[in-house]
Design an enzyme around this catalytic site. Structure first.
Site, PDB file in Angstrom:
ATOM      1  N   CYS A   1      39.914  75.863  25.528  1.00 24.28           N
ATOM      2  CA  CYS A   1      39.531  76.256  26.875  1.00 24.28           C
ATOM      3  C   CYS A   1      38.034  76.127  27.070  1.00 24.28           C
ATOM      4  O   CYS A   1      37.286  75.768  26.152  1.00 24.28           O
ATOM      5  CB  CYS A   1      39.945  77.708  27.139  1.00 24.28           C
ATOM      6  SG  CYS A   1      41.707  78.024  26.838  1.00 24.28           S
TER       7      CYS A   1
ATOM      8  N   ASP B   1      47.705  84.979  22.013  1.00 23.83           N
ATOM      9  CA  ASP B   1      46.679  85.448  21.076  1.00 23.83           C
ATOM     10  C   ASP B   1      45.484  86.063  21.783  1.00 23.83           C
ATOM     11  O   ASP B   1      44.791  86.910  21.224  1.00 23.83           O
ATOM     12  CB  ASP B   1      46.233  84.310  20.147  1.00 23.83           C
ATOM     13  CG  ASP B   1      45.637  83.124  20.894  1.00 23.83           C
ATOM     14  OD1 ASP B   1      46.040  82.868  22.040  1.00 23.83           O
ATOM     15  OD2 ASP B   1      44.774  82.439  20.315  1.00 23.83           O
TER      16      ASP B   1
ATOM     17  N   ILE C   1      42.101  55.109  14.046  1.00 23.12           N
ATOM     18  CA  ILE C   1      41.445  53.985  14.707  1.00 23.12           C
ATOM     19  C   ILE C   1      41.176  52.898  13.680  1.00 23.12           C
ATOM     20  O   ILE C   1      40.728  53.179  12.561  1.00 23.12           O
ATOM     21  CB  ILE C   1      40.117  54.438  15.350  1.00 23.12           C
ATOM     22  CG1 ILE C   1      40.392  55.326  16.564  1.00 23.12           C
ATOM     23  CG2 ILE C   1      39.262  53.257  15.759  1.00 23.12           C
ATOM     24  CD1 ILE C   1      41.046  54.615  17.722  1.00 23.12           C
TER      25      ILE C   1
ATOM     26  N   SER D   1      42.565  68.275  11.770  1.00 24.94           N
ATOM     27  CA  SER D   1      41.638  67.333  11.159  1.00 24.94           C
ATOM     28  C   SER D   1      41.281  67.800   9.751  1.00 24.94           C
ATOM     29  O   SER D   1      41.553  68.938   9.366  1.00 24.94           O
ATOM     30  CB  SER D   1      40.366  67.185  11.997  1.00 24.94           C
ATOM     31  OG  SER D   1      39.416  68.178  11.655  1.00 24.94           O
ATOM     32  N   GLY D   2      40.619  66.919   9.005  1.00 27.41           N
ATOM     33  CA  GLY D   2      40.192  67.242   7.645  1.00 27.41           C
ATOM     34  C   GLY D   2      38.738  67.634   7.545  1.00 27.41           C
ATOM     35  O   GLY D   2      38.187  67.692   6.440  1.00 27.41           O
TER      36      GLY D   2
END
Length: 647
Positions: free
Chosen positions: A2, A100, A293, A365-366
């Site tokens: 948000c 939450d 990508i 993601s890592g």
């Protein structure tokens, strides 16, 4: 994910300009295109843009407690909200949703300022307690979610997820901060808590702000509530640690899978993203959405490694090939980032977020693996330099390597191991100075020539290394490797990596989660022996050992590539005229910030091929784009997004 914003009158219950609040909120429409909400009362205005992730039918914000005396606007995700909901319900609190966000208002009622210590997740929020006449603002421990604020001369406190929302207020001062300019041309970003504008700040990770009305209590009270401990745990065999690491990785990835919308993962083919995708596949038992990508130039393409992992775990893999000369995002990125930002990997990051949004709303993601497990090559270089520092007394080392560093020819065309000038310069410095020198996008001697005499006078001797020195003074460790990791977790991670991902993902209304930066996981990893992170020149040693039964040797032990793009050739070729127009035209000259003769020297040397000045030229190009698209153009919502250039 948000966007939040607000206006708070510190000195009384002044009327809030609802139209201004609405404009501020709409500048962040891209962060939350699903819904928008405003709350205005005497002396307070709160705005929220919602990207619906959990409890889609309710959970609208601003969100109130039962009697309407506490209201919150929140950006992020609380992963332990179900456990907290059960605990707070047992303590007598009543919930009207299963969102939450509602946990935060009841946690504040129960625990006050300490509520943040109970939250596990990524968050930035502002909470108003009318009975206590208190505004409470907080940011998560690692700085995953952003929060900007400013205290104006008229006693109004402004805050927002992005700087562009504050710029919507014409009363916000636009003066550049000279120290921020110096820091930007050292780091490639403006580190927390400073911003490029004097008087506007970022709330530092792991910090809260408390503002209470009244003449004697008006100033914001800032407090740090968390830090990375780096306290060594008990010594155990590496095999036991690796087994526990794998279990903790499964748990933390599992905790990040809570969502009511489509979910997937970024997959570069590197160790970190592959590990996260592997855990997702094992935990869900389903075909995971993954995206990556590819580049049409093999020198920059590692998509075949991503495809290998996707095949192993039978993911629904989405891959798009883009032209390596995908340089048409310069002005758009300046508008998205609001501040000068010189990490060129923002371009492929923007593209992978664009691709991910086509199939998912939440992506894991890592990010964080390199900082946690000492994966960057620069750690290896720094530790080799540290061995030399330990063997030579300072009285001999500084003059010897200082002399060599000054007189050795610069070889920026050579591989790092052959750049003796850079190494000599680092060895003449202490640990923190040497590391700062290694990570700077341009060394002190270049910045001294780049910045104008007038700007240097304004700096009054201030240098960007003070950012690292300040963090080093508070570091809870004396181990050299742990210290450098601590510095990166305080500077590079929030200022560069997390900023890059937040703005690129939010431009597409995509929520990105980073399980490797779960604070409990970070705390535990920080306590592992440094020798298990960087072992005989191998970074991420224990992480890779733990994953040997999960990922192939090709994935675990190949050379790290990263999201690199051909900057040097761009600036000599297709961007040649753009560089000359932007850097040698009136825009930079009129600022009075730069020695324009030196800027011209950088441009001519690079474009002739005599020297490689890609990093400083790109930093200048992005600074000019910031001036043109943000400071001169004024605030506004993100522009239309161009399509990727297909190969």
């Amino acid at each position: 994910m948000c966007g939040i914003t607000g206006i708070f009158s510190l000195h009384g219950q002044a009327e809030i300009d609802r139209q201004l609040l609405a404009r501020m909120n709409e500048t962040q429409h891209h962060r939350g295109p699903d819904e928008g909400g405003l709350h205005v009362e005497a002396g307070l205005g709160l705005g929220h843009r919602r990207l619906s992730i959990v409890d889609l039918s309710s959970g609208q914000q601003p969100l109130f407690n039962e009697d309407g005396s506490v209201v919150v606007v929140f950006n992020g995700m609380i992963y332990n909200y179900r456990e907290l909901m059960r605990e707070l319900t047992a303590l007598g609190h009543q919930f009207r949703s299963r969102c939450d966000t509602e946990v935060i208002v009841h946690a504040w009622e129960q625990w006050g300022r300490d509520c943040v210590t109970r939250l596990r997740g990524m968050f930035a929020f502002a909470l108003w307690d009318r009975q206590r006449q208190t505004l409470f603002v907080a940011r998560d421990r690692l700085g995953i979610k952003p929060l900007f604020y400013a205290l104006l001369p008229d006693g109004r406190f402004l805050f927002a997820s992005e700087l562009k929302a504050l710029l919507a207020d014409p009363a916000l001062p636009r003066a550049l901060d000279p120290c921020a300019v110096e820091e930007y041309f050292a780091y490639g970003y403006v580190p927390e808590p400073r911003t490029i504008l004097r008087g506007v700040h970022k709330l530092s990770p792991g910090h809260t702000l408390l503002l209470q009305r009244g003449a004697t209590r008006g100033q914001p009270q800032q407090q740090r509530y968390w830090d990375i401990p780096f306290q060594l745990g008990s010594q155990r065999p590496a095999e036991e640690i690796a087994a526990e690491l794998l279990e903790r990785l499964r748990e933390v990835v599992g905790s990040h899978l809570v969502t009511d919308v489509s979910l997937g993962g970024f997959l570069s083919g590197g160790v970190d993203s592959s590990a996260v995708v592997a855990m997702m596949a094992q935990l869900t038992g389903e075909s995971v959405n993954t995206c990556s990508i590819a580049f049409n130039d093999p020198a920059y393409d590692e998509s075949h490694y991503a495809a290998q992992v996707a095949q192993q775990f039978r993911t629904r893999h989405h891959m798009r090939t883009v032209d390596k000369d995908d340089y048409g995002l310069i002005d758009l990125l300046a508008k998205l980032y609001d501040e000068p930002y010189a990490d060129s990997s923002a371009i492929p990051t923007y593209r992978v977020c664009q691709l991910a949004k086509e199939s998912v709303t939440v992506a894991l993601s890592g990010d964080g693996g390199d900082e946690n497990f000492a994966g960057y090559r620069r750690y290896r270089y720094a530790m080799n330099e540290e061995k030399v520092r330990a063997r030579l007394p300072e009285g001999l080392r500084k003059p010897l390597f200082g002399f060599l560093g000054r007189h050795y020819p610069k070889a920026d065309w050579a591989p790092r191991v052959l750049r003796a000038k850079t190494t000599f310069e680092a060895l003449a410095r202490d640990t923190v100075e040497g590391y700062f020198h290694g990570v700077s996008i341009m060394p002190d001697r270049v910045r001294q020539r780049l910045l104008s005499p007038g700007l240097r006078r304004e700096l009054q001797g201030y240098q960007a290394i003070e950012v690292m020195r300040g963090h080093a003074a508070q570091a809870p460790t004396e181990d050299a490797l742990s210290l450098l990791q601590y510095l990166d977790l305080k500077t590079y991670l929030p200022g560069d990596i997390l900023t890059k991902v937040d703005r690129a993902s939010m431009a597409h209304a995509l929520e990105v989660r980073v399980p490797l930066l779960d604070h409990q996981f970070v705390e535990w990893v920080s306590g592992l022996p440094p020798a298990l992170k960087l072992h005989e020149g191998q970074g991420k040693y224990i992480f890779k050992k733990a994953l040997e039964g999960t990922l192939s040797e090709d994935i675990l032990y190949r050379r790290k590539m990263g999201f690199s793009i051909p900057l040097s050739s761009w600036l000599r070729g297709p961007l040649r005229q753009v560089v000359q127009d932007s850097l040698l035209g009136p825009l930079l000259r009129q600022t009075g910030l730069f020695d324009m003769d030196f800027v011209q020297e950088l441009v001519e040397q690079h474009q002739s091929g005599r020297r490689d000045h890609a990093a400083p030229l790109w930093a200048l190009l992005m600074f000019a784009a910031f001036l043109r698209n943000v400071l001169q153009a004024g605030a506004g919502a993100a522009p239309q997004q161009p399509a990727a250039r297909a190969a």
